[in-house]
Design a protein around this motif. Structure first.
Motif, PDB file in Angstrom:
ATOM      1  N   MET A  19      45.710  50.205  37.169  1.00  0.00           N
ATOM      2  CA  MET A  19      45.473  48.829  37.592  1.00  0.00           C
ATOM      3  C   MET A  19      44.952  48.014  36.418  1.00  0.00           C
ATOM      4  O   MET A  19      44.240  48.534  35.556  1.00  0.00           O
ATOM      5  CB  MET A  19      44.436  48.810  38.738  1.00  0.00           C
ATOM      6  N   THR A  20      45.329  46.755  36.378  1.00  0.00           N
ATOM      7  CA  THR A  20      44.754  45.844  35.404  1.00  0.00           C
ATOM      8  C   THR A  20      44.030  44.725  36.142  1.00  0.00           C
ATOM      9  O   THR A  20      44.466  44.280  37.214  1.00  0.00           O
ATOM     10  CB  THR A  20      45.822  45.275  34.446  1.00  0.00           C
ATOM     11  N   GLN A  21      42.909  44.316  35.576  1.00  0.00           N
ATOM     12  CA  GLN A  21      42.110  43.228  36.127  1.00  0.00           C
ATOM     13  C   GLN A  21      41.541  42.420  34.970  1.00  0.00           C
ATOM     14  O   GLN A  21      41.313  42.957  33.880  1.00  0.00           O
ATOM     15  CB  GLN A  21      40.932  43.753  36.957  1.00  0.00           C
ATOM     16  N   THR A  22      41.291  41.164  35.210  1.00  0.00           N
ATOM     17  CA  THR A  22      40.534  40.351  34.268  1.00  0.00           C
ATOM     18  C   THR A  22      39.231  39.956  34.948  1.00  0.00           C
ATOM     19  O   THR A  22      39.229  39.513  36.100  1.00  0.00           O
ATOM     20  CB  THR A  22      41.316  39.102  33.838  1.00  0.00           C
ATOM     21  N   TRP A  23      38.126  40.150  34.241  1.00  0.00           N
ATOM     22  CA  TRP A  23      36.796  39.836  34.765  1.00  0.00           C
ATOM     23  C   TRP A  23      36.290  38.594  34.054  1.00  0.00           C
ATOM     24  O   TRP A  23      36.189  38.569  32.829  1.00  0.00           O
ATOM     25  CB  TRP A  23      35.848  41.007  34.528  1.00  0.00           C
ATOM     26  N   LEU A  63      34.125  36.597  38.646  1.00  0.00           N
ATOM     27  CA  LEU A  63      35.416  36.243  39.211  1.00  0.00           C
ATOM     28  C   LEU A  63      36.456  37.248  38.740  1.00  0.00           C
ATOM     29  O   LEU A  63      36.593  37.498  37.547  1.00  0.00           O
ATOM     30  CB  LEU A  63      35.824  34.832  38.777  1.00  0.00           C
ATOM     31  N   LEU A  64      37.191  37.821  39.687  1.00  0.00           N
ATOM     32  CA  LEU A  64      38.317  38.700  39.381  1.00  0.00           C
ATOM     33  C   LEU A  64      39.597  37.868  39.357  1.00  0.00           C
ATOM     34  O   LEU A  64      39.876  37.120  40.297  1.00  0.00           O
ATOM     35  CB  LEU A  64      38.449  39.777  40.444  1.00  0.00           C
ATOM     36  N   THR A  65      40.401  38.019  38.289  1.00  0.00           N
ATOM     37  CA  THR A  65      41.682  37.328  38.210  1.00  0.00           C
ATOM     38  C   THR A  65      42.740  38.302  37.685  1.00  0.00           C
ATOM     39  O   THR A  65      42.430  39.373  37.158  1.00  0.00           O
ATOM     40  CB  THR A  65      41.612  36.105  37.280  1.00  0.00           C
ATOM     41  N   ARG A  66      44.004  37.927  37.859  1.00  0.00           N
ATOM     42  CA  ARG A  66      45.133  38.692  37.319  1.00  0.00           C
ATOM     43  C   ARG A  66      45.102  40.157  37.760  1.00  0.00           C
ATOM     44  O   ARG A  66      45.428  41.071  36.978  1.00  0.00           O
ATOM     45  CB  ARG A  66      45.174  38.595  35.797  1.00  0.00           C
ATOM     46  N   VAL A  67      44.746  40.382  38.985  1.00  0.00           N
ATOM     47  CA  VAL A  67      44.690  41.748  39.512  1.00  0.00           C
ATOM     48  C   VAL A  67      46.102  42.200  39.880  1.00  0.00           C
ATOM     49  O   VAL A  67      46.806  41.522  40.617  1.00  0.00           O
ATOM     50  CB  VAL A  67      43.782  41.815  40.750  1.00  0.00           C
ATOM     51  N   ARG A  68      46.510  43.341  39.363  1.00  0.00           N
ATOM     52  CA  ARG A  68      47.821  43.879  39.758  1.00  0.00           C
ATOM     53  C   ARG A  68      47.874  45.363  39.450  1.00  0.00           C
ATOM     54  O   ARG A  68      47.161  45.876  38.585  1.00  0.00           O
ATOM     55  CB  ARG A  68      48.959  43.163  39.044  1.00  0.00           C
ATOM     56  N   THR A  80      43.219  36.634  42.612  1.00  0.00           N
ATOM     57  CA  THR A  80      42.026  35.930  42.167  1.00  0.00           C
ATOM     58  C   THR A  80      41.026  35.822  43.317  1.00  0.00           C
ATOM     59  O   THR A  80      41.365  35.292  44.381  1.00  0.00           O
ATOM     60  CB  THR A  80      42.384  34.519  41.661  1.00  0.00           C
ATOM     61  N   PHE A  81      39.800  36.315  43.090  1.00  0.00           N
ATOM     62  CA  PHE A  81      38.764  36.244  44.110  1.00  0.00           C
ATOM     63  C   PHE A  81      37.422  36.621  43.469  1.00  0.00           C
ATOM     64  O   PHE A  81      37.377  37.350  42.476  1.00  0.00           O
ATOM     65  CB  PHE A  81      39.072  37.168  45.291  1.00  0.00           C
ATOM     66  N   PRO A  82      36.316  36.154  44.031  1.00  0.00           N
ATOM     67  CA  PRO A  82      34.995  36.515  43.495  1.00  0.00           C
ATOM     68  C   PRO A  82      34.544  37.884  43.975  1.00  0.00           C
ATOM     69  O   PRO A  82      35.034  38.419  44.971  1.00  0.00           O
ATOM     70  CB  PRO A  82      34.087  35.403  44.036  1.00  0.00           C
ATOM     71  N   GLU A  83      33.577  38.429  43.248  1.00  0.00           N
ATOM     72  CA  GLU A  83      33.017  39.737  43.590  1.00  0.00           C
ATOM     73  C   GLU A  83      31.578  39.782  43.086  1.00  0.00           C
ATOM     74  O   GLU A  83      31.208  39.058  42.157  1.00  0.00           O
ATOM     75  CB  GLU A  83      33.848  40.852  42.946  1.00  0.00           C
ATOM     76  N   VAL A 235      36.725  39.559  30.017  1.00  0.00           N
ATOM     77  CA  VAL A 235      37.629  40.449  29.305  1.00  0.00           C
ATOM     78  C   VAL A 235      38.784  40.843  30.226  1.00  0.00           C
ATOM     79  O   VAL A 235      38.658  40.852  31.451  1.00  0.00           O
ATOM     80  CB  VAL A 235      36.925  41.744  28.821  1.00  0.00           C
ATOM     81  N   GLU A 236      39.904  41.181  29.612  1.00  0.00           N
ATOM     82  CA  GLU A 236      40.996  41.830  30.310  1.00  0.00           C
ATOM     83  C   GLU A 236      40.720  43.332  30.309  1.00  0.00           C
ATOM     84  O   GLU A 236      40.230  43.873  29.313  1.00  0.00           O
ATOM     85  CB  GLU A 236      42.316  41.540  29.596  1.00  0.00           C
ATOM     86  N   SER A 237      41.034  44.031  31.408  1.00  0.00           N
ATOM     87  CA  SER A 237      40.710  45.450  31.483  1.00  0.00           C
ATOM     88  C   SER A 237      41.866  46.250  32.076  1.00  0.00           C
ATOM     89  O   SER A 237      42.682  45.724  32.833  1.00  0.00           O
ATOM     90  CB  SER A 237      39.458  45.670  32.340  1.00  0.00           C
ATOM     91  N   PHE A 238      41.902  47.529  31.718  1.00  0.00           N
ATOM     92  CA  PHE A 238      42.781  48.519  32.329  1.00  0.00           C
ATOM     93  C   PHE A 238      41.907  49.576  32.990  1.00  0.00           C
ATOM     94  O   PHE A 238      40.878  49.974  32.436  1.00  0.00           O
ATOM     95  CB  PHE A 238      43.672  49.202  31.288  1.00  0.00           C
ATOM     96  N   ILE A 239      42.337  50.046  34.176  1.00  0.00           N
ATOM     97  CA  ILE A 239      41.594  51.064  34.898  1.00  0.00           C
ATOM     98  C   ILE A 239      42.535  52.230  35.185  1.00  0.00           C
ATOM     99  O   ILE A 239      43.647  52.032  35.685  1.00  0.00           O
ATOM    100  CB  ILE A 239      41.016  50.507  36.215  1.00  0.00           C
ATOM    101  N   TRP A 240      42.078  53.439  34.865  1.00  0.00           N
ATOM    102  CA  TRP A 240      42.883  54.641  35.061  1.00  0.00           C
ATOM    103  C   TRP A 240      42.629  55.241  36.450  1.00  0.00           C
ATOM    104  O   TRP A 240      41.637  54.913  37.107  1.00  0.00           O
ATOM    105  CB  TRP A 240      42.541  55.665  33.972  1.00  0.00           C
ATOM    106  N   PRO A 241      43.502  56.126  36.917  1.00  0.00           N
ATOM    107  CA  PRO A 241      43.282  56.780  38.214  1.00  0.00           C
ATOM    108  C   PRO A 241      42.024  57.639  38.207  1.00  0.00           C
ATOM    109  O   PRO A 241      41.541  58.065  37.150  1.00  0.00           O
ATOM    110  CB  PRO A 241      44.535  57.642  38.404  1.00  0.00           C
ATOM    111  N   LEU A 242      41.517  57.928  39.401  1.00  0.00           N
ATOM    112  CA  LEU A 242      40.368  58.814  39.536  1.00  0.00           C
ATOM    113  C   LEU A 242      40.722  60.232  39.113  1.00  0.00           C
ATOM    114  O   LEU A 242      41.841  60.704  39.313  1.00  0.00           O
ATOM    115  CB  LEU A 242      39.894  58.862  40.988  1.00  0.00           C
ATOM    116  N   ALA A 243      39.738  60.911  38.548  1.00  0.00           N
ATOM    117  CA  ALA A 243      39.849  62.335  38.246  1.00  0.00           C
ATOM    118  C   ALA A 243      38.615  63.021  38.807  1.00  0.00           C
ATOM    119  O   ALA A 243      37.500  62.483  38.724  1.00  0.00           O
ATOM    120  CB  ALA A 243      39.953  62.569  36.744  1.00  0.00           C
TER     121      ALA A 243
END
Length: 254
Positions: A19-23, A63-68, A80-83, A235-243
């Motif tokens: 997943m990618t997200q921008t915070w 604020l979370l943006t560009r979530v996909r 796009t939504f707050p958290e 920042v723009e971020s990448f998130i890896w699957p759970l391990a």
């Protein structure tokens, strides 16, 4: 607050993310607490991380943006939504990371996805974030059925120029973490996921916090005013699957 978010420079070098997200427009509100006050909130198998003998707990509206999801186009009304998060700082073996005590967002679908894929304690919450020229206004009020009441209302703004945190400083210790840890509610198993983003550009911040009961469910002895306030444009971020966290790592952290 006018500088842009920090994009990932070499995306081709990052492989396997889910997943990618921008915070964006983050306030890091930090409190020092005694390790004894917070240790019971951390599952066995993770070690509470400390800085100069103190544990730390943080409330972070943003604020979370560009979530996909990877290989998928952004879904309308889901990008796009707050958290607002409540987190503390832990390690497993030599790996330092964060452990979320709660995460609140206004998007019900996202809470369900995050609970399923990342075993995170999300709550559905009514919230709003407004960006003004000189400040960010943020408010949230949890209404998830059966959940402890928790709310945040306040404004925040940067008061210094952006800069990279120097290694060894408290700001660097609190923010430069690239692993999240979580526990499955059903099995009590421990998991971790890697996160990547470029280093934070941080600014000292000020805030007018009118209400903050985000920490009330944890009965922690904290002051009304945070010990440290830091703002980040994002920042723009990448998130890896759970391990699954290996038993060896867990044993080393006991």
């Amino acid at each position: 607050m006018n500088q842009g978010i920090i994009p990932i420079r070499e995306k081709r070098q990052q492989k396997g993310w889910r997943m990618t997200q921008t915070w964006e427009h983050l306030l890091f509100a930090h409190w020092a607490v005694s390790p004894e006050a917070i240790r019971s909130l951390i599952p066995a198998g993770l070690e509470l991380d400390t800085y100069d003998g103190h544990a730390w707990i943080s409330v972070i509206p943003f604020l979370l943006t560009r979530v996909r999801l990877r290989r998928l186009f952004p879904v309308p009304y889901v990008t796009t939504f707050p958290e607002i998060n409540v987190r503390t700082y832990v390690r497993a073996g030599s790996t330092r990371g964060v452990y979320f005590l709660s995460l609140d967002t206004s998007h019900l679908l996202v809470t369900k996805i995050a609970e399923y894929w990342y075993r995170l304690p999300y709550y559905h919450t009514k919230m709003d974030l407004l960006v003004h020229a000189d400040r960010i206004d943020f408010q949230s009020e949890r209404f998830s059925a059966g959940a402890d009441a928790a709310a945040f209302r306040g404004s925040y703004w940067p008061v210094s120029e952006p800069a990279l945190a120097r290694a060894g400083t408290l700001e660097h210790w609190l923010t430069e973490r690239y692993t999240l840890f979580c526990q499955c509610k059903k099995t009590n198993g421990l998991y971790c996921a890697n996160v990547f983003h470029e280093p934070w550009m941080l600014q000292r911040a000020d805030a007018h916090i009118r209400e903050n009961s985000m920490l009330a469910p944890f009965a922690l002895p904290i002051s009304e005013k945070p010990d440290l306030l830091v703002y980040a444009r994002g920042v723009e971020s990448f998130i890896w699957p759970l391990a699954k966290l290996s038993p060896f790592e867990g044993e080393r952290s006991r």
